[in-house]
Write a protein that holds these residues in place. Structure first.
Motif, PDB file in Angstrom:
ATOM      1  N   PRO A 268       9.877  -0.190 -14.506  1.00  0.00           N
ATOM      2  CA  PRO A 268      10.777   0.886 -15.834  1.00  0.00           C
ATOM      3  C   PRO A 268      10.378   1.300 -16.825  1.00  0.00           C
ATOM      4  CG  PRO A 268      11.111  -1.334 -16.606  1.00  0.00           C
ATOM      5  CD  PRO A 268       9.839  -1.556 -15.036  1.00  0.00           C
ATOM      6  N   ARG A 269      11.071   2.627 -17.034  1.00  0.00           N
ATOM      7  CA  ARG A 269      10.538   3.262 -18.420  1.00  0.00           C
ATOM      8  C   ARG A 269       9.142   3.621 -18.335  1.00  0.00           C
ATOM      9  NH1 ARG A 269      14.498   2.814 -21.904  1.00  0.00           N
ATOM     10  NH2 ARG A 269      15.903   0.738 -22.008  1.00  0.00           N
ATOM     11  N   SER A 270       8.817   4.562 -17.445  1.00  0.00           N
ATOM     12  CA  SER A 270       7.586   5.061 -16.838  1.00  0.00           C
ATOM     13  C   SER A 270       7.229   6.112 -15.965  1.00  0.00           C
ATOM     14  CB  SER A 270       6.625   3.746 -16.763  1.00  0.00           C
ATOM     15  OG  SER A 270       6.571   3.327 -15.348  1.00  0.00           O
ATOM     16  N   SER A 271       6.203   6.566 -16.057  1.00  0.00           N
ATOM     17  CA  SER A 271       6.245   7.852 -15.237  1.00  0.00           C
ATOM     18  C   SER A 271       5.244   7.606 -13.939  1.00  0.00           C
ATOM     19  CB  SER A 271       5.879   9.008 -15.789  1.00  0.00           C
ATOM     20  OG  SER A 271       4.554   9.525 -16.221  1.00  0.00           O
ATOM     21  N   LEU A 272       5.372   8.126 -12.890  1.00  0.00           N
ATOM     22  CA  LEU A 272       4.766   8.654 -11.939  1.00  0.00           C
ATOM     23  C   LEU A 272       4.565   9.973 -11.200  1.00  0.00           C
ATOM     24  CD1 LEU A 272       5.183   5.163  -8.925  1.00  0.00           C
ATOM     25  CD2 LEU A 272       3.694   5.215 -11.039  1.00  0.00           C
ATOM     26  N   THR A 273       2.992  10.478 -11.287  1.00  0.00           N
ATOM     27  CA  THR A 273       2.883  11.581 -10.738  1.00  0.00           C
ATOM     28  C   THR A 273       2.378  11.675  -9.961  1.00  0.00           C
ATOM     29  OG1 THR A 273       3.100  12.588 -13.373  1.00  0.00           O
ATOM     30  CG2 THR A 273       2.989  14.243 -12.145  1.00  0.00           C
ATOM     31  N   VAL A 274       2.409  12.824  -8.755  1.00  0.00           N
ATOM     32  CA  VAL A 274       1.647  12.733  -7.421  1.00  0.00           C
ATOM     33  C   VAL A 274       1.249  14.378  -7.810  1.00  0.00           C
ATOM     34  CG1 VAL A 274       1.575  12.429  -5.014  1.00  0.00           C
ATOM     35  CG2 VAL A 274       2.507  11.425  -6.210  1.00  0.00           C
ATOM     36  N   ILE A 275      -0.356  14.800  -8.161  1.00  0.00           N
ATOM     37  CA  ILE A 275      -0.065  16.435  -7.636  1.00  0.00           C
ATOM     38  C   ILE A 275      -1.098  16.704  -6.122  1.00  0.00           C
ATOM     39  CG2 ILE A 275      -1.772  18.014  -8.546  1.00  0.00           C
ATOM     40  CD1 ILE A 275      -1.340  15.603 -10.875  1.00  0.00           C
ATOM     41  N   LEU A 276      -0.267  17.716  -5.534  1.00  0.00           N
ATOM     42  CA  LEU A 276      -0.878  17.948  -4.577  1.00  0.00           C
ATOM     43  C   LEU A 276      -1.654  19.746  -4.393  1.00  0.00           C
ATOM     44  CD1 LEU A 276       1.927  16.512  -2.625  1.00  0.00           C
ATOM     45  CD2 LEU A 276      -0.184  15.690  -2.408  1.00  0.00           C
ATOM     46  N   GLN A 277      -2.723  19.512  -4.710  1.00  0.00           N
ATOM     47  CA  GLN A 277      -3.529  21.282  -4.132  1.00  0.00           C
ATOM     48  C   GLN A 277      -3.641  21.005  -3.207  1.00  0.00           C
ATOM     49  OE1 GLN A 277      -3.908  22.772  -6.713  1.00  0.00           O
ATOM     50  NE2 GLN A 277      -4.573  24.117  -4.688  1.00  0.00           N
ATOM     51  N   VAL A 278      -3.145  22.664  -2.714  1.00  0.00           N
ATOM     52  CA  VAL A 278      -3.514  22.710  -1.113  1.00  0.00           C
ATOM     53  C   VAL A 278      -4.477  23.631  -1.188  1.00  0.00           C
ATOM     54  CG1 VAL A 278      -1.999  24.980   0.458  1.00  0.00           C
ATOM     55  CG2 VAL A 278      -0.803  23.230  -0.534  1.00  0.00           C
ATOM     56  N   VAL A 279      -5.632  23.030  -0.121  1.00  0.00           N
ATOM     57  CA  VAL A 279      -6.322  23.770  -0.324  1.00  0.00           C
ATOM     58  C   VAL A 279      -6.393  24.904   0.682  1.00  0.00           C
ATOM     59  CG1 VAL A 279      -9.205  22.887  -0.411  1.00  0.00           C
ATOM     60  CG2 VAL A 279      -8.132  21.679  -1.352  1.00  0.00           C
ATOM     61  N   HIS A 280      -6.106  24.210   2.232  1.00  0.00           N
ATOM     62  CA  HIS A 280      -6.184  25.985   2.652  1.00  0.00           C
ATOM     63  C   HIS A 280      -4.908  24.814   4.332  1.00  0.00           C
ATOM     64  CE1 HIS A 280      -7.134  28.391   5.142  1.00  0.00           C
ATOM     65  NE2 HIS A 280      -7.403  28.480   6.186  1.00  0.00           N
ATOM     66  N   ASP A 281      -4.225  26.346   3.892  1.00  0.00           N
ATOM     67  CA  ASP A 281      -2.590  25.850   4.238  1.00  0.00           C
ATOM     68  C   ASP A 281      -2.920  26.821   6.457  1.00  0.00           C
ATOM     69  OD1 ASP A 281      -0.337  25.757   6.159  1.00  0.00           O
ATOM     70  OD2 ASP A 281       0.817  27.462   5.102  1.00  0.00           O
ATOM     71  N   ASP A 282      -2.781  25.826   7.213  1.00  0.00           N
ATOM     72  CA  ASP A 282      -2.911  26.024   8.671  1.00  0.00           C
ATOM     73  C   ASP A 282      -1.898  25.701   9.191  1.00  0.00           C
ATOM     74  OD1 ASP A 282      -3.759  27.646  11.457  1.00  0.00           O
ATOM     75  OD2 ASP A 282      -5.254  25.827  11.473  1.00  0.00           O
ATOM     76  N   GLY A 283      -0.806  25.508   9.155  1.00  0.00           N
ATOM     77  CA  GLY A 283       0.239  25.040   9.645  1.00  0.00           C
ATOM     78  C   GLY A 283       0.610  23.778   9.281  1.00  0.00           C
ATOM     79  N   SER A 284       1.259  22.959   9.970  1.00  0.00           N
ATOM     80  CA  SER A 284       2.024  21.742   9.316  1.00  0.00           C
ATOM     81  C   SER A 284       1.239  20.714   7.989  1.00  0.00           C
ATOM     82  CB  SER A 284       1.492  20.519  10.009  1.00  0.00           C
ATOM     83  OG  SER A 284       1.634  21.292  11.408  1.00  0.00           O
ATOM     84  N   LEU A 285       2.045  21.936   7.205  1.00  0.00           N
ATOM     85  CA  LEU A 285       1.695  22.243   5.580  1.00  0.00           C
ATOM     86  C   LEU A 285       2.354  20.785   5.104  1.00  0.00           C
ATOM     87  CD1 LEU A 285      -0.495  22.663   3.604  1.00  0.00           C
ATOM     88  CD2 LEU A 285       2.073  23.503   2.161  1.00  0.00           C
ATOM     89  N   LEU A 286       3.832  19.937   5.435  1.00  0.00           N
ATOM     90  CA  LEU A 286       4.111  19.216   4.365  1.00  0.00           C
ATOM     91  C   LEU A 286       4.039  18.159   5.057  1.00  0.00           C
ATOM     92  CD1 LEU A 286       6.884  18.738   2.441  1.00  0.00           C
ATOM     93  CD2 LEU A 286       8.480  19.625   4.506  1.00  0.00           C
ATOM     94  N   ALA A 287       4.112  17.543   6.664  1.00  0.00           N
ATOM     95  CA  ALA A 287       3.617  16.301   6.827  1.00  0.00           C
ATOM     96  C   ALA A 287       1.865  16.399   6.532  1.00  0.00           C
ATOM     97  CB  ALA A 287       3.334  16.793   8.491  1.00  0.00           C
ATOM     98  N   CYS A 288       1.434  17.223   6.036  1.00  0.00           N
ATOM     99  CA  CYS A 288      -0.592  17.221   5.487  1.00  0.00           C
ATOM    100  C   CYS A 288       0.117  16.831   4.147  1.00  0.00           C
ATOM    101  CB  CYS A 288      -1.093  17.902   5.642  1.00  0.00           C
ATOM    102  SG  CYS A 288      -2.429  17.754   5.142  1.00  0.00           S
ATOM    103  N   CYS A 289       0.882  17.352   3.441  1.00  0.00           N
ATOM    104  CA  CYS A 289       1.267  16.698   2.000  1.00  0.00           C
ATOM    105  C   CYS A 289       2.139  15.330   1.809  1.00  0.00           C
ATOM    106  CB  CYS A 289       2.795  17.578   1.424  1.00  0.00           C
ATOM    107  SG  CYS A 289       2.065  19.438   1.016  1.00  0.00           S
ATOM    108  N   LEU A 290       2.547  15.015   3.055  1.00  0.00           N
ATOM    109  CA  LEU A 290       2.821  13.437   3.029  1.00  0.00           C
ATOM    110  C   LEU A 290       1.729  12.406   3.271  1.00  0.00           C
ATOM    111  CD1 LEU A 290       5.979  14.346   5.309  1.00  0.00           C
ATOM    112  CD2 LEU A 290       6.265  13.288   2.973  1.00  0.00           C
ATOM    113  N   ASN A 291       0.763  12.763   4.140  1.00  0.00           N
ATOM    114  CA  ASN A 291      -0.076  12.029   4.583  1.00  0.00           C
ATOM    115  C   ASN A 291      -1.195  11.727   3.562  1.00  0.00           C
ATOM    116  OD1 ASN A 291       0.815  11.404   6.566  1.00  0.00           O
ATOM    117  ND2 ASN A 291      -0.599  13.303   8.072  1.00  0.00           N
ATOM    118  N   ALA A 292      -1.134  13.178   2.581  1.00  0.00           N
ATOM    119  CA  ALA A 292      -2.056  12.771   1.411  1.00  0.00           C
ATOM    120  C   ALA A 292      -1.622  12.385   0.491  1.00  0.00           C
ATOM    121  CB  ALA A 292      -3.046  14.270   1.405  1.00  0.00           C
TER     122      ALA A 292
END
Lengths: 219, 277
Positions: free
Chosen positions: A95-119
């Motif tokens: 409680p009362r804390s933060s979790l930060t997830v940073i996703l840097q796109v290195v290359h986009d060749d389709g299925s980007l959202l799926a890849c973001c979720l997996n990463a």
């Protein structure tokens, strides 16, 4: 109409590496075909007073595009990834804390959202945060001929009449998140979900193997 | 007593109602709030509409401008939707640049326009690679009480149906556009997308058309958009707890009946406008 077996959940080659950055509490890369995402997780850490939630942790997800500043499209993706992470993480333990997830796109060749979720899932695992389930992302494209293509490349996405991305949970194999574009019938939706559930087995097995490999070295 | 219980234990308060298959505002689980629609609400806009779903009030104004077509699609016009959640509509929104919810809603509306083929964009083009219409659809929430996305889709559909564009011709000699304000024509709306939102309580109970309070207490939200041919234009579930196949099918069926109700409402309101003229 196509059959499930034909499109037997063919994913492009995928791979991942964990703990490759030294500063974040957890990090990973996830590569699917030519699509590549680099993820970092910071937390549990101090949270801004305005974002503090008294009974659970605040999750923030940032998606950095390859070029330029994050736009409205990235915001919509961030929302999808964030709410999926919130469902998987046991936030009431911090409680009362933060979790930060940073996703840097290195290359986009389709299925980007799926890849973001997996990463994101790999990075959360690497950070050792308590989770009640794991999740993975699968993208399905429905081609103009009505064929379902899993994990499409950017060119296949462009050709398709509809594009569906699902986040599948590891416990019941049910749909955590769904984001679609293009129009499709109810039957096609159910087929895509079935195909994604099948494809998710492969990814979850991959998660399992990579964790096993990693911790068998330590001892 | 009940008010105290509601403030101290809002989730338990809702659960005690859901156990009896009803909701605090007297609705059944699968019941929408009364939906009212008003068109031509803003006389200075090219097209406008206002919709109320219960207390949620959303207004949309359409501004048509002439511009050059985008270079990647020289024979098409385009639509720019924007959802604004001003501090007026709820205490949860602050002044300043649009927050995540407003941006996600704008993107969702843009996606619905694209996936449903609401308008044939080629009809918005006047002369290839030279002149086309751009429709700025500004959607503003006046009162936020949940179910924003459904309200936005209805208001957009009604405002586009209400919109009238003047006739434009390009003068061959001077190469300038000539606008004939007298001759106005309506847009051809080829599809009728209608959304239905659902909230999941305690991972199993599904309620339709959640209020703001129900949205914040629920474990997941989902919006299903269907068109008049019962095809799905969007199944938007931004996360939250998982949903089984049968539950999803149940939601889709409800969305299909909702589409018929709303299409009837929109046609009736648009029709009444024509009759009075």
């Amino acid at each position: 109409m196509m059959e499930l077996d034909q499109s037997c959940s063919v994913l492009r080659e995928y791979g991942s590496e964990q703990s490759l950055l030294s500063r974040p509490d957890g990090s990973s890369t996830f590569v699917q075909g030519d699509t590549s995402i680099l993820a970092g997780v910071y937390g549990p850490a101090e949270v801004k007073i305005s974002k503090e939630i008294y009974d659970r942790a605040t999750v923030e997800v940032l998606i950095q595009p390859k070029m330029g500043l994050p736009s409205v499209r990235e915001r919509a993706r961030e929302q999808c990834v964030r709410e999926t992470c919130e469902a998987a993480l046991q936030l009431t333990l911090h409680p009362r804390s933060s979790l930060t997830v940073i996703l840097q796109v290195v290359h986009d060749d389709g299925s980007l959202l799926a890849c973001c979720l997996n990463a994101a899932c790999m990075a959360l695992m690497d950070a050792g945060l308590p989770m009640s389930l794991l999740f993975c992302g699968v993208t399905c494209a429905i081609s103009r001929e009505g064929q379902i293509i899993t994990d499409p490349s950017a060119a296949q996405e462009k050709e398709s009449q509809a594009l569906l991305t699902f986040a599948i949970d590891s416990v019941e194999r049910s749909v955590l998140m769904s984001s679609t574009s293009g129009s499709f019938s109810v039957h096609e939706l159910q087929q895509c979900i079935a195909v994604s559930q099948k494809a998710s087995e492969q990814i979850f097995q991959f998660y399992r193997d990579s964790v096993k490999r990693r911790y068998s070295k330590i001892q | 007593m009940a008010a105290g219980f509601k403030t101290a234990e809002p989730l338990e308060y809702h659960r005690s109602f859901l156990k009896e298959n009803c909701r605090p505002d007297g609705r059944e689980l699968g019941e929408f709030r009364p939906t009212t629609l008003n068109i031509s609400s803003i006389s200075t806009a090219d097209g406008s509409a206002m919709v109320k779903i219960g207390n949620t009030t959303v207004i949309c104004g359409i501004k048509a401008e002439l511009t050059t077509p985008p270079s990647d699609a020289p024979n098409k016009g385009y639509i720019v939707p924007n959802v604004d959640l001003p501090p007026l509509c709820s205490s949860r929104f602050r002044a300043g640049p649009p927050g995540e919810q407003a941006q996600a809603a704008s993107q969702f509306i843009a996606d619905v326009i694209e996936s449903s083929d609401l308008i044939n964009m080629e009809e918005l083009c006047i002369e290839k690679a030279k002149l086309c219409w751009v429709l700025y659809c500004d959607i503003m929430c006046l009162d936020y009480d949940g179910n924003l996305l459904d309200a936005c889709i209805i208001v957009l559909l009604a405002a586009l149906k209400n919109a009238q564009l003047p006739e434009v011709t390009v003068n061959k000699e001077t190469d300038l556009a000539e606008v004939d304000i007298q001759k106005k024509r309506r847009l051809k709306i080829s599809r009728h997308p209608v959304g239905s939102s659902f909230a999941v309580f305690d991972d199993s109970i599904i309620i339709v058309d959640p209020t703001a309070e129900e949205e914040s207490l629920s474990t997941a939200l989902m919006t299903v958009v269907t068109d008049e041919e019962d095809r799905l234009c969007a199944v938007h579930k931004p996360g939250g707890t998982s949903l089984s196949g049968e539950k999803l099918q149940h939601c889709i069926n409800r969305a299909i009946t909702r589409n018929k109700e709303i299409s009837k409402l929109v046609d009736k309101v648009i029709g009444s406008m024509k009759a009075t003229k």
